[in-house]
Scaffold this motif. Sequence first.
Motif, PDB file in Angstrom:
ATOM      1  N   MET A 299       8.244  35.606  16.287  1.00 43.64           N
ATOM      2  CA  MET A 299       6.879  35.143  16.163  1.00 43.64           C
ATOM      3  C   MET A 299       6.856  33.632  16.396  1.00 43.64           C
ATOM      4  O   MET A 299       7.798  32.921  16.077  1.00 43.64           O
ATOM      5  CB  MET A 299       6.339  35.472  14.773  1.00 43.64           C
ATOM      6  N   LEU A 300       5.755  33.171  16.911  1.00 43.85           N
ATOM      7  CA  LEU A 300       5.532  31.754  17.126  1.00 43.85           C
ATOM      8  C   LEU A 300       4.309  31.305  16.344  1.00 43.85           C
ATOM      9  O   LEU A 300       3.392  32.088  16.101  1.00 43.85           O
ATOM     10  CB  LEU A 300       5.286  31.463  18.607  1.00 43.85           C
ATOM     11  N   TYR A 301       4.311  30.050  15.965  1.00 44.07           N
ATOM     12  CA  TYR A 301       3.113  29.424  15.416  1.00 44.07           C
ATOM     13  C   TYR A 301       2.538  28.545  16.505  1.00 44.07           C
ATOM     14  O   TYR A 301       3.255  27.772  17.142  1.00 44.07           O
ATOM     15  CB  TYR A 301       3.440  28.562  14.200  1.00 44.07           C
TER      16      TYR A 301
ATOM     17  N   ASP B 152     -10.471  19.601  12.828  1.00 43.08           N
ATOM     18  CA  ASP B 152      -9.602  20.558  12.151  1.00 43.08           C
ATOM     19  C   ASP B 152      -8.371  20.911  13.001  1.00 43.08           C
ATOM     20  O   ASP B 152      -8.383  20.749  14.216  1.00 43.08           O
ATOM     21  CB  ASP B 152     -10.341  21.870  11.880  1.00 43.08           C
ATOM     22  N   ILE B 153      -7.364  21.449  12.322  1.00 44.37           N
ATOM     23  CA  ILE B 153      -6.229  22.094  12.970  1.00 44.37           C
ATOM     24  C   ILE B 153      -6.246  23.551  12.513  1.00 44.37           C
ATOM     25  O   ILE B 153      -6.410  23.826  11.328  1.00 44.37           O
ATOM     26  CB  ILE B 153      -4.895  21.435  12.568  1.00 44.37           C
ATOM     27  N   VAL B 154      -6.084  24.470  13.454  1.00 42.85           N
ATOM     28  CA  VAL B 154      -6.081  25.901  13.123  1.00 42.85           C
ATOM     29  C   VAL B 154      -4.803  26.535  13.663  1.00 42.85           C
ATOM     30  O   VAL B 154      -4.177  26.025  14.588  1.00 42.85           O
ATOM     31  CB  VAL B 154      -7.328  26.621  13.680  1.00 42.85           C
ATOM     32  N   TRP B 155      -4.437  27.663  13.084  1.00 45.52           N
ATOM     33  CA  TRP B 155      -3.315  28.460  13.567  1.00 45.52           C
ATOM     34  C   TRP B 155      -3.593  29.926  13.285  1.00 45.52           C
ATOM     35  O   TRP B 155      -4.345  30.264  12.389  1.00 45.52           O
ATOM     36  CB  TRP B 155      -1.992  28.016  12.938  1.00 45.52           C
TER      37      TRP B 155
ATOM     38  N   ALA C 191      -1.523  34.830   3.302  1.00 49.04           N
ATOM     39  CA  ALA C 191      -2.720  34.689   4.134  1.00 49.04           C
ATOM     40  C   ALA C 191      -2.695  33.377   4.909  1.00 49.04           C
ATOM     41  O   ALA C 191      -3.034  33.342   6.103  1.00 49.04           O
ATOM     42  CB  ALA C 191      -3.971  34.759   3.260  1.00 49.04           C
ATOM     43  N   SER C 192      -2.292  32.286   4.267  1.00 46.90           N
ATOM     44  CA  SER C 192      -2.242  30.983   4.934  1.00 46.90           C
ATOM     45  C   SER C 192      -1.132  30.915   5.963  1.00 46.90           C
ATOM     46  O   SER C 192      -1.242  30.180   6.947  1.00 46.90           O
ATOM     47  CB  SER C 192      -2.044  29.863   3.914  1.00 46.90           C
ATOM     48  N   LEU C 193      -0.055  31.657   5.747  1.00 52.37           N
ATOM     49  CA  LEU C 193       1.020  31.671   6.726  1.00 52.37           C
ATOM     50  C   LEU C 193       0.612  32.444   7.974  1.00 52.37           C
ATOM     51  O   LEU C 193       1.063  32.130   9.070  1.00 52.37           O
ATOM     52  CB  LEU C 193       2.294  32.265   6.123  1.00 52.37           C
TER      53      LEU C 193
ATOM     54  N   LEU D  29       0.450  22.754  19.659  1.00 52.49           N
ATOM     55  CA  LEU D  29       1.802  22.509  19.174  1.00 52.49           C
ATOM     56  C   LEU D  29       2.392  23.865  18.813  1.00 52.49           C
ATOM     57  O   LEU D  29       1.858  24.571  17.951  1.00 52.49           O
ATOM     58  CB  LEU D  29       1.781  21.579  17.966  1.00 52.49           C
ATOM     59  N   ILE D  30       3.474  24.228  19.479  1.00 51.56           N
ATOM     60  CA  ILE D  30       4.079  25.545  19.281  1.00 51.56           C
ATOM     61  C   ILE D  30       5.413  25.379  18.564  1.00 51.56           C
ATOM     62  O   ILE D  30       6.228  24.540  18.941  1.00 51.56           O
ATOM     63  CB  ILE D  30       4.269  26.263  20.629  1.00 51.56           C
ATOM     64  N   MET D  31       5.608  26.186  17.522  1.00 52.40           N
ATOM     65  CA  MET D  31       6.849  26.177  16.748  1.00 52.40           C
ATOM     66  C   MET D  31       7.335  27.603  16.564  1.00 52.40           C
ATOM     67  O   MET D  31       6.531  28.532  16.461  1.00 52.40           O
ATOM     68  CB  MET D  31       6.639  25.577  15.354  1.00 52.40           C
ATOM     69  N   LEU D  32       8.645  27.756  16.485  1.00 47.84           N
ATOM     70  CA  LEU D  32       9.213  29.048  16.110  1.00 47.84           C
ATOM     71  C   LEU D  32       8.796  29.370  14.685  1.00 47.84           C
ATOM     72  O   LEU D  32       8.534  28.472  13.879  1.00 47.84           O
ATOM     73  CB  LEU D  32      10.731  29.022  16.228  1.00 47.84           C
ATOM     74  N   GLU D  33       8.764  30.634  14.358  1.00 48.64           N
ATOM     75  CA  GLU D  33       8.258  31.091  13.053  1.00 48.64           C
ATOM     76  C   GLU D  33       8.946  30.426  11.861  1.00 48.64           C
ATOM     77  O   GLU D  33       8.263  29.936  10.964  1.00 48.64           O
ATOM     78  CB  GLU D  33       8.355  32.619  12.972  1.00 48.64           C
ATOM     79  N   PRO D  34      10.268  30.338  11.797  1.00 49.52           N
ATOM     80  CA  PRO D  34      10.880  29.722  10.614  1.00 49.52           C
ATOM     81  C   PRO D  34      10.494  28.245  10.445  1.00 49.52           C
ATOM     82  O   PRO D  34      10.277  27.784   9.327  1.00 49.52           O
ATOM     83  CB  PRO D  34      12.387  29.853  10.850  1.00 49.52           C
ATOM     84  N   ASN D  35      10.377  27.540  11.562  1.00 50.86           N
ATOM     85  CA  ASN D  35      10.032  26.126  11.493  1.00 50.86           C
ATOM     86  C   ASN D  35       8.568  25.920  11.124  1.00 50.86           C
ATOM     87  O   ASN D  35       8.240  25.058  10.301  1.00 50.86           O
ATOM     88  CB  ASN D  35      10.347  25.439  12.824  1.00 50.86           C
ATOM     89  N   GLY D  36       7.701  26.710  11.697  1.00 48.61           N
ATOM     90  CA  GLY D  36       6.284  26.639  11.348  1.00 48.61           C
ATOM     91  C   GLY D  36       6.039  27.004   9.897  1.00 48.61           C
ATOM     92  O   GLY D  36       5.248  26.368   9.200  1.00 48.61           O
ATOM     93  N   ARG D  37       6.738  28.045   9.437  1.00 53.48           N
ATOM     94  CA  ARG D  37       6.616  28.457   8.028  1.00 53.48           C
ATOM     95  C   ARG D  37       7.080  27.340   7.108  1.00 53.48           C
ATOM     96  O   ARG D  37       6.458  27.063   6.082  1.00 53.48           O
ATOM     97  CB  ARG D  37       7.416  29.737   7.776  1.00 53.48           C
TER      98      ARG D  37
END
Length: 110
Positions: A1-3, A105-108, A33-35, A13-21
């Motif tokens: 998964m990507l953020y 805002d920033i959204v994901w 829910a926020s993740l 801004l794209i991050m791998l799931e562990p880094n975004g988390r």
Amino acid sequence: MLYKFKSKVTGDLIMLEPNGRQILTLIGKADAASLAKGILQPQDMPAAITALEHAIAQEEAAQQQRMHEVQAAGETVPRPDAVSLRQRAVPFIDMLKRCHQADKDIVWGV
């Protein structure tokens, strides 16, 4: 998964799931829910910047402490093989600063 963090001020801004988390957890968005998806409003950005900068400082202090302990033991200081939190967080901190200044805002996850 990507953020994929999006704003109207910066590029995505794209991050791998562990880094975004990790980044989201550090800024207080750790619930499921926020993740999955969320929004960071401009009024919350200064606190997020402070939290990330504090976490970076803590990681770097711990790394310095480990290096001093290794040197004191007379061992060879190992070369770090991981990407530091600073390297991962600086693009997000820049995004936060630019969005806060522009009041956007920033959204994901949307």
